[in-house]
Design an enzyme around this catalytic site. Structure first.
Site, PDB file in Angstrom:
ATOM      1  N   GLU A  33       0.854  -1.203   0.000  1.00 29.57           N
ATOM      2  CA  GLU A  33       0.000   0.000   0.000  1.00 29.57           C
ATOM      3  C   GLU A  33       0.880   1.239   0.000  1.00 29.57           C
ATOM      4  O   GLU A  33       1.877   1.264   0.742  1.00 29.57           O
ATOM      5  CB  GLU A  33      -0.912  -0.006   1.232  1.00 29.57           C
ATOM      6  CG  GLU A  33      -1.909  -1.146   1.205  1.00 29.57           C
ATOM      7  CD  GLU A  33      -2.820  -1.190   2.444  1.00 29.57           C
ATOM      8  OE1 GLU A  33      -2.840  -0.207   3.218  1.00 29.57           O
ATOM      9  OE2 GLU A  33      -3.499  -2.202   2.627  1.00 29.57           O
TER      10      GLU A  33
ATOM     11  N   HIS B 260      -7.769   1.555   1.616  1.00 29.79           N
ATOM     12  CA  HIS B 260      -7.659   1.321   3.071  1.00 29.79           C
ATOM     13  C   HIS B 260      -8.483   2.360   3.855  1.00 29.79           C
ATOM     14  O   HIS B 260      -7.953   3.063   4.719  1.00 29.79           O
ATOM     15  CB  HIS B 260      -6.184   1.333   3.502  1.00 29.79           C
ATOM     16  CG  HIS B 260      -5.944   0.609   4.809  1.00 29.79           C
ATOM     17  ND1 HIS B 260      -4.851  -0.181   5.032  1.00 29.79           N
ATOM     18  CD2 HIS B 260      -6.665   0.555   5.954  1.00 29.79           C
ATOM     19  CE1 HIS B 260      -4.907  -0.681   6.258  1.00 29.79           C
ATOM     20  NE2 HIS B 260      -6.011  -0.247   6.837  1.00 29.79           N
TER      21      HIS B 260
HETATM   22  C1  GLV Z   1      -6.719   0.313  10.366  1.00 30.05           C
HETATM   23  O1  GLV Z   1      -6.470  -0.423   9.472  1.00 30.05           O
HETATM   24  C2  GLV Z   1      -6.485   0.014  11.757  1.00 30.05           C
HETATM   25  O2  GLV Z   1      -5.865  -1.022  12.040  1.00 30.05           O
HETATM   26  O3  GLV Z   1      -6.922   0.790  12.614  1.00 30.05           O
END
Ligand code: GLV
Length: 308
Positions: free
Chosen positions: A252, A271
């Site tokens: 990512e 994400h």
């Molecule tokens: C996001 O991906 C988190 O782990 O808070």
């Protein structure tokens, strides 16, 4: 003294303001104003190299997220320092929406209609009711259990899989290798909210992905390293898996030349399935700091060996 650190200075300022309002009796500082030897707690997301060794009197780290995989693999993390993760931080409600959106889209054939539209075809597909769709949730912690309950409430058949056995009303709970295989073989939609741990890395390899029902859907909004992306691509290309809704990836940001970007069967997001809401994160962390001050049990302490 409590040090707040995230990669964005603007975000640090916003957090400083919220923490100072919520806990006026404490001293909250950013890195520029911190006296490292006075810092007892660190509230952070993304800890730069070189910071942890300077915090010689650190008693605990509060992560501004639910997944702590990056922190646990940080080479400078002292081995016995308590680490706390957010149990909700406003993420549960968002995760329910994200997965419900994918499941509803699958049930109403929206992915297929998008393809019909692209081909200029007016074709009606047979309707499907929620009770005809079997959803499997991988991961039944705080977030996964809430997602499973919400979908069961919507009328879907719901199974869930977790490391240890769980009991959740209206959710068929499975565990262990045999449980995972059963879930993959029987579900129309498989949705993962699993964290990244040594046990979950590569869990959905080619062999296990091939167990998924023909015409099924994969949703991944946990961590990208769960899935063998090449194997998933092959199964999407040959139509065995009908579609995927992906929020997390092995790398990512997703590299520009990755085939997922333009794949007709993939809907992807950067994400964002469930992001930390500042006010909610501050509430949990302040509550935890107060519990600590009163010698009470704290919430969200990470079991280092388990990875969550
Ligand atoms: C996001 O991906 C988190 O782990 O808070």
């Amino acid at each position: 003294m409590i040090l707040i650190h995230t990669p964005s200075p603007k975000e640090i300022d916003a957090y400083l303001q919220l923490f100072r309002q919520a806990m006026p009796e404490e001293t909250f500082v950013d890195h520029a104003r911190a006296d490292p030897a006075m810092v007892r707690h660190l509230v952070a997301w993304g800890i730069p190299d070189g910071m942890l060794p300077t915090l010689t009197r650190l008693e605990g780290i509060f992560m501004l997220g639910a997944g702590v995989d990056k922190l646990l693999s940080h080479p400078e993390l002292p081995p016995h320092l308590p680490v706390y993760r957010l149990l909700d931080g406003g993420m549960t409600a968002q995760m329910i929406e994200y997965i419900r959106y994918g499941v509803l889209g699958y049930q109403r054939n929206m992915d297929l209609y998008r393809r019909e539209q692209a081909a200029g075809q007016w074709r009606k597909l047979a309707p499907r009711l929620p009770a005809d769709v079997h959803v499997g949730i991988l991961g039944l912690g705080e977030i996964g259990a809430a997602v499973a309950k919400a979908l069961a409430h919507d009328g879907y058949q719901v199974s869930g899989w977790s490391r240890s056995p769980k009991h959740i009303n209206h959710v068929h709970s499975l565990h262990g290798e045999a449980g995972l295989e059963k879930l993959l073989e029987s579900c129309d939609v498989v949705a993962s909210v699993l964290p990244s741990t040594p046990q979950t890395k590569g869990l959905l390899n080619g062999e296990r992905l091939s167990l998924m029902k023909p015409g099924s859907m994969l949703i991944n909004s946990g961590r990208g390293d769960l899935v063998d992306e090449q194997a998933l691509l092959a199964l999407l290309n040959n139509g065995h898996i009908r579609c995927a809704q992906l929020d997390v990836f092995g790398v990512e940001p997703l590299p520009h030349d990755h085939p997922f970007w333009r794949h007709p069967a993939v809907a992807l997001t950067p994400h964002i399935a469930a992001v930390t809401l500042r006010q909610e994160a501050v509430s949990q962390i302040v509550d935890n700091l107060r519990r600590k001050a009163h010698g009470e049990e704290m919430t969200g302490q990470v079991e280092r060996g388990q990875g969550y």
